[in-house]
Design a protein around this motif. Structure first.
Motif, PDB file in Angstrom:
ATOM      1  N   ILE A  37       0.845  -1.201   0.000  1.00  0.00           N
ATOM      2  CA  ILE A  37       0.000   0.000   0.000  1.00  0.00           C
ATOM      3  C   ILE A  37       0.877   1.247   0.000  1.00  0.00           C
ATOM      4  O   ILE A  37       0.640   2.209  -0.747  1.00  0.00           O
ATOM      5  N   VAL A  38       1.908   1.214   0.857  1.00  0.00           N
ATOM      6  CA  VAL A  38       2.829   2.354   0.923  1.00  0.00           C
ATOM      7  C   VAL A  38       3.491   2.595  -0.427  1.00  0.00           C
ATOM      8  O   VAL A  38       3.516   3.726  -0.941  1.00  0.00           O
ATOM      9  N   SER A  39       4.026   1.517  -1.010  1.00  0.00           N
ATOM     10  CA  SER A  39       4.755   1.672  -2.274  1.00  0.00           C
ATOM     11  C   SER A  39       3.834   2.120  -3.408  1.00  0.00           C
ATOM     12  O   SER A  39       4.210   2.980  -4.223  1.00  0.00           O
ATOM     13  N   SER A  40       2.625   1.559  -3.471  1.00  0.00           N
ATOM     14  CA  SER A  40       1.712   1.935  -4.561  1.00  0.00           C
ATOM     15  C   SER A  40       1.266   3.386  -4.432  1.00  0.00           C
ATOM     16  O   SER A  40       1.198   4.129  -5.428  1.00  0.00           O
ATOM     17  N   LEU A  41       0.975   3.841  -3.223  1.00  0.00           N
ATOM     18  CA  LEU A  41       0.561   5.232  -3.034  1.00  0.00           C
ATOM     19  C   LEU A  41       1.723   6.192  -3.273  1.00  0.00           C
ATOM     20  O   LEU A  41       1.527   7.294  -3.828  1.00  0.00           O
ATOM     21  N   LEU A  42       2.923   5.784  -2.860  1.00  0.00           N
ATOM     22  CA  LEU A  42       4.082   6.636  -3.132  1.00  0.00           C
ATOM     23  C   LEU A  42       4.339   6.761  -4.640  1.00  0.00           C
ATOM     24  O   LEU A  42       4.738   7.835  -5.127  1.00  0.00           O
ATOM     25  N   MET A  43       4.135   5.664  -5.370  1.00  0.00           N
ATOM     26  CA  MET A  43       4.291   5.718  -6.824  1.00  0.00           C
ATOM     27  C   MET A  43       3.265   6.659  -7.433  1.00  0.00           C
ATOM     28  O   MET A  43       3.567   7.421  -8.375  1.00  0.00           O
ATOM     29  N   ILE A  44       2.046   6.643  -6.932  1.00  0.00           N
ATOM     30  CA  ILE A  44       1.015   7.556  -7.435  1.00  0.00           C
ATOM     31  C   ILE A  44       1.409   9.002  -7.149  1.00  0.00           C
ATOM     32  O   ILE A  44       1.260   9.901  -7.996  1.00  0.00           O
ATOM     33  N   VAL A  45       1.934   9.235  -5.928  1.00  0.00           N
ATOM     34  CA  VAL A  45       2.356  10.592  -5.561  1.00  0.00           C
ATOM     35  C   VAL A  45       3.466  11.076  -6.489  1.00  0.00           C
ATOM     36  O   VAL A  45       3.455  12.222  -6.977  1.00  0.00           O
ATOM     37  N   MET A  46       4.436  10.179  -6.752  1.00  0.00           N
ATOM     38  CA  MET A  46       5.553  10.570  -7.622  1.00  0.00           C
ATOM     39  C   MET A  46       5.089  10.829  -9.051  1.00  0.00           C
ATOM     40  O   MET A  46       5.561  11.762  -9.718  1.00  0.00           O
ATOM     41  N   ASN A  47       4.174   9.987  -9.547  1.00  0.00           N
ATOM     42  CA  ASN A  47       3.703  10.137 -10.923  1.00  0.00           C
ATOM     43  C   ASN A  47       2.706  11.282 -11.088  1.00  0.00           C
ATOM     44  O   ASN A  47       2.482  11.741 -12.213  1.00  0.00           O
ATOM     45  N   ARG A  48       2.096  11.676  -9.986  1.00  0.00           N
ATOM     46  CA  ARG A  48       1.062  12.720 -10.060  1.00  0.00           C
ATOM     47  C   ARG A  48       1.487  13.996  -9.340  1.00  0.00           C
ATOM     48  O   ARG A  48       0.635  14.761  -8.882  1.00  0.00           O
ATOM     49  N   ARG A  49       2.775  14.227  -9.278  1.00  0.00           N
ATOM     50  CA  ARG A  49       3.248  15.421  -8.576  1.00  0.00           C
ATOM     51  C   ARG A  49       2.690  16.703  -9.205  1.00  0.00           C
ATOM     52  O   ARG A  49       2.316  17.645  -8.505  1.00  0.00           O
ATOM     53  N   SER A  50       2.678  16.747 -10.515  1.00  0.00           N
ATOM     54  CA  SER A  50       2.187  17.964 -11.180  1.00  0.00           C
ATOM     55  C   SER A  50       0.704  18.181 -10.914  1.00  0.00           C
ATOM     56  O   SER A  50       0.256  19.321 -10.692  1.00  0.00           O
ATOM     57  N   GLU A  51      -0.085  17.107 -10.963  1.00  0.00           N
ATOM     58  CA  GLU A  51      -1.521  17.247 -10.695  1.00  0.00           C
ATOM     59  C   GLU A  51      -1.766  17.694  -9.250  1.00  0.00           C
ATOM     60  O   GLU A  51      -2.649  18.524  -8.972  1.00  0.00           O
ATOM     61  N   ILE A  52      -0.974  17.108  -8.323  1.00  0.00           N
ATOM     62  CA  ILE A  52      -1.125  17.511  -6.913  1.00  0.00           C
ATOM     63  C   ILE A  52      -0.747  18.973  -6.742  1.00  0.00           C
ATOM     64  O   ILE A  52      -1.426  19.744  -6.043  1.00  0.00           O
TER      65      ILE A  52
END
Length: 376
Positions: free
Chosen positions: A257-272
Motif C-alpha cells: 500500500i505504501v509503495s503503490s501510493l508513493l508511486m502515485i504521488v511521484m507520478n502525479r506530482r504535477s496534478e497535486i
C-alpha cells in the motif's frame, strides 16, 4: 494498478491466514483443556502431613457444600504385566457410585454397572497394548514389598478386566486404572482413611477459596489449572507468538500500500501541485490519498474475513485434514475463533492499514508547487 491489486490480495490473504491460524490454535487449546479437565478433576483436596481425610470429614463437606460432588480415593503407583511386557501406571481405589458423578469418562465406561471385589477398569490404550479381553486376568505389581524367605519381593495381585475407558489422550488411557476402594485397601493393608478427595464444581475458581476457608490450614486445596499451570502458560505464549508472527504478514502486505501510493504521488506530482495552486488545502489532498489507502486495505480486510470464515466452514464440515486420533484426541480439525481474538485481529490490521496509508498521504502534501509546475 498492479501494485494496488497486490496490496489488496496481500492484506486479504494475510488476514485470512491469521484468523484461520488463531481458530485452529484456540480449537486445539480448548479441546486439550477439556480432555485434561476430565481426567484431572476441577478441585482436589489433599491432607497435610499432620492431618487425615476420613468418612467424617467427607460427611461434613457434603453437608457444607450440597451443590458439589465429592469422590474420596486412595492411589498407588503400580506396574501392569502383560504377555509382551510391562507398563507403569497409577491405580485409583474409588467408590464407583461417587466417581461416576464427577468423571464422565468413568460414567460412560461403566454406564449402569459397578465394579466390585477385584474387578478393574483400565484404559483402552492399555487394553489394546496387552491385547486383553473382558474377564481376562491382569497381574498388577505393587510398590509395597512382602517378605519371602530371605528376600523381599513386590506384592502382586491379579485383577479381572471388566471394562475399559477412552479419555481421548493416550497418556491417560495407558496409565490410569480404577478399582474398588475396598479391594485396594485389602491389597495394600490400608487404614480407613483416604489419600485425597476429588471434587466436581461447575465454578471451581469461585468454590476453591470457600473450601479452603472451611478446611483451614490442615488441608491443601488446588484446582486443575494450578496443577498444569506451566503447560497452559506455554500454550498461551505459543498462541501470542503465533499472533505476532502472522500479524507481520499483514505488515509486509501493507508495504505494498505504501509503495503503490508513493508511486502515485511521484507520478502525479504535477496534478497535486496544480490542485494546491488552485486552492485545494493540504488536508484535502492528504484525505484523498489516505482514503485511497484505507479503501485498498479495508477492502482487503473485508475480503480476508469472508475468505477466512469460508475456509473455516470448509475445514469444519469436510474431512480435508484428518488427524491421528491417538495423538491429538480427535481425528477432526478443531476450530474455535473467539470474539476477543477476532476483534484484536481486526484492530491490529486496521492500525497497520491506517499507518500504511498515512505516510504516503503526508508525503503528498509536501510536494513543492513551484518546483513541480516549473516545467509544465
Amino acid at each position: 494498478m498492479l501494485s494496488m491489486l497486490l496490496a489488496f490480495f496481500g492484506v486479504c490473504i494475510g488476514l485470512c491466514v491469521l484468523l484461520v491460524a488463531m481458530a485452529i490454535m484456540n480449537g486445539f487449546d480448548k479441546d486439550f483443556k477439556q480432555r485434561f479437565f476430565v481426567m484431572n478433576y476441577p478441585l482436589t483436596i489433599m491432607p497435610k502431613f499432620y492431618s487425615n481425610i476420613d468418612d467424617h470429614l467427607i460427611w461434613y463437606l457434603r453437608q457444607e457444600f450440597p451443590n458439589l460432588h465429592f469422590s474420596p480415593y486412595i492411589s498407588t503407583q503400580v506396574i501392569a504385566k502383560g504377555d509382551n511386557g510391562f507398563e507403569g501406571g497409577l491405580l485409583f481405589g474409588v467408590h464407583f457410585e461417587e466417581e461416576k458423578k464427577i468423571n464422565e469418562v468413568v460414567k460412560e465406561a461403566l454406564k449402569d454397572r459397578n465394579l466390585s471385589d477385584f474387578d478393574i477398569l483400565i484404559g483402552q490404550g492399555l487394553k489394546e497394548e496387552f491385547r486383553l479381553n473382558f474377564n481376562d486376568k491382569l497381574p498388577i505389581i505393587f510398590s509395597n514389598l512382602n517378605p519371602s524367605g530371605l528376600a523381599l519381593i513386590p506384592q502382586t495381585k491379579r485383577f479381572d478386566v471388566k471394562a475399559s475407558f477412552r479419555s481421548g489422550l493416550l497418556l491417560y488411557d495407558k496409565a490410569y486404572m480404577y478399582a474398588d476402594i475396598k479391594a485396594l485397601r485389602k491389597v495394600l493393608n490400608y487404614p480407613e482413611i483416604y489419600d485425597g478427595v476429588h471434587v466436581f464444581s461447575k465454578d471451581a475458581m469461585a468454590d476453591l477459596p470457600k473450601i479452603k476457608a472451611f478446611l483451614g490450614e490442615s488441608f491443601s486445596v488446588f484446582g486443575w489449572w494450578e496443577q498444569n499451570a506451566n503447560l497452559f502458560s506455554a500454550l498461551e505464549l505459543e498462541k501470542r507468538a503465533l499472533f505476532i508472527v502472522l500479524m507481520l504478514i499483514i505488515l509486509v502486505a501493507s508495504l505494498n500500500i505504501v509503495s503503490s501510493l508513493l508511486m502515485i504521488v511521484m507520478n502525479r506530482r504535477s496534478e497535486i501541485a496544480l490542485l494546491l495552486a488552485l486552492g485545494a488545502s493540504k488536508a484535502e489532498v492528504k484525505k484523498s490519498f489516505f482514503t485511497l489507502g484505507t479503501l485498498i486495505g479495508g477492502g482487503g480486510m473485508i475480503a480476508g474475513v469472508i475468505l477466512a470464515f469460508l475456509t473455516m466452514w470448509v475445514l469444519g464440515n469436510f474431512d480435508i485434514i484428518e488427524l491421528p486420533a491417538d495423538v491429538y484426541g480427535s481425528s477432526k480439525l478443531p476450530l474455535d475463533l473467539s470474539l476477543s481474538d477476532f476483534l484484536l485481529t481486526l484492530v491490529g490490521a486496521s492500525l497497520i492499514v491506517a499507518f500504511s496509508s498515512y505516510y504516503p498521504a503526508k508525503k503528498a502534501t509536501q510536494v513543492d508547487v513551484l518546483d513541480a509546475l516549473r516545467n509544465e
